[in-house]
Scaffold this motif. Structure first.
Motif, PDB file in Angstrom:
ATOM      1  N   LEU A 166       0.812  -1.131   0.011  1.00 36.00           N
ATOM      2  CA  LEU A 166      -0.175  -0.154   0.078  1.00 36.00           C
ATOM      3  C   LEU A 166       1.008   1.210   0.126  1.00 36.00           C
ATOM      4  CD1 LEU A 166      -3.231   0.817   0.279  1.00 36.00           C
ATOM      5  CD2 LEU A 166      -2.546   1.128   2.552  1.00 36.00           C
ATOM      6  N   VAL A 167       0.676   2.318  -0.815  1.00 38.99           N
ATOM      7  CA  VAL A 167       1.587   3.340  -1.055  1.00 38.99           C
ATOM      8  C   VAL A 167       0.857   4.564  -0.778  1.00 38.99           C
ATOM      9  CG1 VAL A 167       3.289   4.598  -2.784  1.00 38.99           C
ATOM     10  CG2 VAL A 167       2.543   2.031  -3.064  1.00 38.99           C
ATOM     11  N   SER A 168       1.435   5.424  -0.080  1.00 36.50           N
ATOM     12  CA  SER A 168       0.743   6.672   0.279  1.00 36.50           C
ATOM     13  C   SER A 168       1.919   7.534   0.256  1.00 36.50           C
ATOM     14  CB  SER A 168       0.296   6.655   1.668  1.00 36.50           C
ATOM     15  OG  SER A 168       1.175   6.366   2.636  1.00 36.50           O
ATOM     16  N   GLY A 169       1.887   9.219   0.313  1.00 42.03           N
ATOM     17  CA  GLY A 169       2.778  10.056   0.381  1.00 42.03           C
ATOM     18  C   GLY A 169       3.422   9.931   1.678  1.00 42.03           C
ATOM     19  N   GLY A 170       4.784  10.441   1.511  1.00 44.40           N
ATOM     20  CA  GLY A 170       5.554  10.357   2.847  1.00 44.40           C
ATOM     21  C   GLY A 170       5.443  11.454   3.830  1.00 44.40           C
ATOM     22  N   GLN A 171       4.614  12.302   3.351  1.00 41.93           N
ATOM     23  CA  GLN A 171       4.304  13.315   4.395  1.00 41.93           C
ATOM     24  C   GLN A 171       3.119  12.841   5.457  1.00 41.93           C
ATOM     25  OE1 GLN A 171       3.490  13.172   1.461  1.00 41.93           O
ATOM     26  NE2 GLN A 171       2.143  14.803   0.544  1.00 41.93           N
ATOM     27  N   PHE A 172       2.329  11.726   5.001  1.00 46.66           N
ATOM     28  CA  PHE A 172       1.419  11.200   6.029  1.00 46.66           C
ATOM     29  C   PHE A 172       1.824   9.923   6.768  1.00 46.66           C
ATOM     30  CE2 PHE A 172      -0.917  13.237   2.417  1.00 46.66           C
ATOM     31  CZ  PHE A 172      -1.668  13.941   3.045  1.00 46.66           C
ATOM     32  N   PRO A 173       1.200   9.866   8.095  1.00 49.72           N
ATOM     33  CA  PRO A 173       1.374   8.587   8.767  1.00 49.72           C
ATOM     34  C   PRO A 173       1.176   7.386   8.234  1.00 49.72           C
ATOM     35  CG  PRO A 173      -0.220   9.882   9.748  1.00 49.72           C
ATOM     36  CD  PRO A 173       0.166  10.686   8.628  1.00 49.72           C
ATOM     37  N   SER A 174       1.530   6.336   8.541  1.00 47.01           N
ATOM     38  CA  SER A 174       0.855   4.977   7.923  1.00 47.01           C
ATOM     39  C   SER A 174      -0.544   4.716   8.531  1.00 47.01           C
ATOM     40  CB  SER A 174       1.806   3.788   8.646  1.00 47.01           C
ATOM     41  OG  SER A 174       1.826   3.999  10.267  1.00 47.01           O
ATOM     42  N   ILE A 175      -1.110   4.103   7.563  1.00 44.77           N
ATOM     43  CA  ILE A 175      -2.593   3.801   7.830  1.00 44.77           C
ATOM     44  C   ILE A 175      -2.662   2.730   8.625  1.00 44.77           C
ATOM     45  CG2 ILE A 175      -4.642   3.265   6.713  1.00 44.77           C
ATOM     46  CD1 ILE A 175      -3.519   4.777   4.008  1.00 44.77           C
ATOM     47  N   LEU A 249       7.642   8.797  -0.994  1.00 47.59           N
ATOM     48  CA  LEU A 249       6.466   7.763  -0.742  1.00 47.59           C
ATOM     49  C   LEU A 249       6.739   7.018   0.631  1.00 47.59           C
ATOM     50  CD1 LEU A 249       6.791   6.363  -4.398  1.00 47.59           C
ATOM     51  CD2 LEU A 249       5.300   8.135  -3.711  1.00 47.59           C
ATOM     52  N   ARG A 250       5.509   6.428   1.011  1.00 49.18           N
ATOM     53  CA  ARG A 250       5.528   5.403   1.919  1.00 49.18           C
ATOM     54  C   ARG A 250       5.017   4.462   1.789  1.00 49.18           C
ATOM     55  NH1 ARG A 250       5.390   6.040   7.824  1.00 49.18           N
ATOM     56  NH2 ARG A 250       5.435   8.262   7.574  1.00 49.18           N
ATOM     57  N   PHE A 251       5.181   3.276   2.177  1.00 52.02           N
ATOM     58  CA  PHE A 251       4.615   1.800   1.833  1.00 52.02           C
ATOM     59  C   PHE A 251       4.519   1.042   2.895  1.00 52.02           C
ATOM     60  CE2 PHE A 251       8.998   1.079   0.534  1.00 52.02           C
ATOM     61  CZ  PHE A 251       9.206  -0.270   1.115  1.00 52.02           C
ATOM     62  N   GLN A 252       3.570   0.156   3.005  1.00 54.59           N
ATOM     63  CA  GLN A 252       3.230  -0.771   3.991  1.00 54.59           C
ATOM     64  C   GLN A 252       2.313  -1.959   3.364  1.00 54.59           C
ATOM     65  OE1 GLN A 252       0.580   2.672   5.899  1.00 54.59           O
ATOM     66  NE2 GLN A 252      -0.204   0.494   6.803  1.00 54.59           N
ATOM     67  N   LYS A 253       2.841  -3.071   4.017  1.00 48.03           N
ATOM     68  CA  LYS A 253       2.508  -4.150   3.796  1.00 48.03           C
ATOM     69  C   LYS A 253       0.803  -4.534   4.018  1.00 48.03           C
ATOM     70  CE  LYS A 253       2.656  -9.275   5.327  1.00 48.03           C
ATOM     71  NZ  LYS A 253       2.925 -10.115   5.965  1.00 48.03           N
ATOM     72  N   ILE A 254       0.017  -5.130   3.278  1.00 48.32           N
ATOM     73  CA  ILE A 254      -1.338  -5.453   3.386  1.00 48.32           C
ATOM     74  C   ILE A 254      -1.411  -7.027   3.778  1.00 48.32           C
ATOM     75  CG2 ILE A 254      -2.118  -3.493   1.753  1.00 48.32           C
ATOM     76  CD1 ILE A 254      -2.636  -5.741  -0.129  1.00 48.32           C
ATOM     77  N   SER A 255      -2.668  -7.549   3.857  1.00 50.58           N
ATOM     78  CA  SER A 255      -2.927  -8.736   4.258  1.00 50.58           C
ATOM     79  C   SER A 255      -2.368  -9.943   3.390  1.00 50.58           C
ATOM     80  CB  SER A 255      -4.282  -9.137   4.246  1.00 50.58           C
ATOM     81  OG  SER A 255      -5.010  -9.394   3.138  1.00 50.58           O
ATOM     82  N   ASP A 256      -1.745 -11.224   4.322  1.00 46.51           N
ATOM     83  CA  ASP A 256      -1.021 -12.055   3.628  1.00 46.51           C
ATOM     84  C   ASP A 256      -1.721 -12.613   2.126  1.00 46.51           C
ATOM     85  OD1 ASP A 256       0.849 -11.744   5.592  1.00 46.51           O
ATOM     86  OD2 ASP A 256       0.312 -13.539   6.773  1.00 46.51           O
ATOM     87  N   LYS A 257      -3.130 -12.617   2.263  1.00 41.44           N
ATOM     88  CA  LYS A 257      -3.935 -13.131   0.963  1.00 41.44           C
ATOM     89  C   LYS A 257      -3.530 -12.374  -0.124  1.00 41.44           C
ATOM     90  CE  LYS A 257      -8.275 -14.408  -0.134  1.00 41.44           C
ATOM     91  NZ  LYS A 257      -9.898 -14.411  -0.099  1.00 41.44           N
TER      92      LYS A 257
END
Length: 299
Positions: A166-175, A249-257
């Motif tokens: 999941l990709v968002s702008g680096g200026q925002f905290p993680s979701i 950019l900021r990125f984080q993992k989503i669900s394993d599926k």
């Protein structure tokens, strides 16, 4: 009917215009019109509905189009089979996802061209659904698409695996909470993109309807808007890591599926496998393995 008649008929059918078909084939327009009229006379049927805006296939025209595509394909395949030898050469029409074209394909094409300069490579990008359709219609020799793909007429080879993040702008905290998506804009490719479908399916399972969805035709458009803080997207980690050189950019993992998805190379099963194609698939698989990133570990 001869092969040239089929080529002219398909050009008119695909362009939807005798004028544009004539320009594409570098024929005089009147010559194209005469050949189409003669073909209709020989077959004793009307192949096109004529209108001021152009032409449209009749029911008989649609039937002939499917056969004409197969006839031209088999003619080209026969030429390839007879001429094929140990040295890859000739045309090779490849399709690719925008993301694959941006990150993976430059190295594949460079390796391939350096090894086999006599092969005339051409590239077309599109969504998974668009590329599958072009391969089925014999307009591409093969294409890189995202899994899953199930079609009786396609040969499918897994060349690598992408990790989706999941990709968002680096200026925002993680979701941190799914509810946050209700106020976010999804930045996605057109309908038919498998990454978009995965993101929408993931949110649907969580009962989330995003505030807005915006479609883009290019990867750069999506990345630029994420950088500006306009919304979020689901993209391969390899793309995001490369893009971070230019974008914030900021990125984080989503669900394993949903976070791992194979990249597939598809071809028609009835296509003759030339040496040029075999070597292209070999180099693609090798390059994907060399560039395979380490997956994000579950916390």
């Amino acid at each position: 009917m001869d092969i040239r008649d089929m080529q002219i008929f398909l050009a008119v059918a695909n362009e939807g215009s005798i004028t544009r078909a004539a320009e594409k084939l570098e024929y005089v327009q009147s010559s194209i019109s005469i050949r189409i009229q003669q073909l209709e006379s020989d077959l004793n049927t009307v192949l096109f509905h004529r209108a001021r805006q152009g032409v449209r296939l009749t029911a008989s025209g649609e039937v002939l189009k499917s056969y004409a595509e197969k006839i031209l394909f088999l003619t080209q395949e026969a030429e390839r089979a007879v001429a094929d030898n140990s040295i890859p050469r000739g045309p090779l029409r490849i399709g690719s996802l925008e993301t694959t074209a941006a990150i993976r394909l430059p190295f594949i094409l460079s390796d391939y061209h350096n090894s086999y300069p006599e092969v005339d490579l051409s590239l077309k990008t599109g969504s998974t659904d668009e590329l599958i359709n072009l391969v089925l219609k014999y307009e591409l020799d093969g294409a890189f698409v995202a899994a899953p793909v199930e079609h009786a007429d396609l040969d499918v080879t897994e060349v690598g695996v992408e990790e989706l993040v999941l990709v968002s702008g680096g200026q925002f905290p993680s979701i941190e909470r799914f509810e946050e998506f209700r106020n976010l804009t999804l930045l996605v490719f057109r309908v038919g993109c498998s990454y978009r479908r995965k993101l929408e399916d993931w949110l649907s399972l969580k009962g989330i309807i995003p505030a807005k969805i915006m479609e883009f035709g290019t990867l750069e458009g999506i990345l630029g808007c994420i950088h500006a803080g306009f919304g979020v997207s689901l993209l391969p980690r390899s793309v995001v890591e490369r893009a971070n050189v230019q974008y914030n950019l900021r990125f984080q993992k989503i669900s394993d599926k949903f976070y791992k998805t194979p990249t597939l190379f598809i071809r028609r099963k009835d296509a003759y496998t030339t040496v040029a194609m075999s070597e292209f698939i070999r180099i693609a698989k090798h390059r994907f393995n060399l560039m395979e990133p380490a997956f994000i570990q579950t916390e």
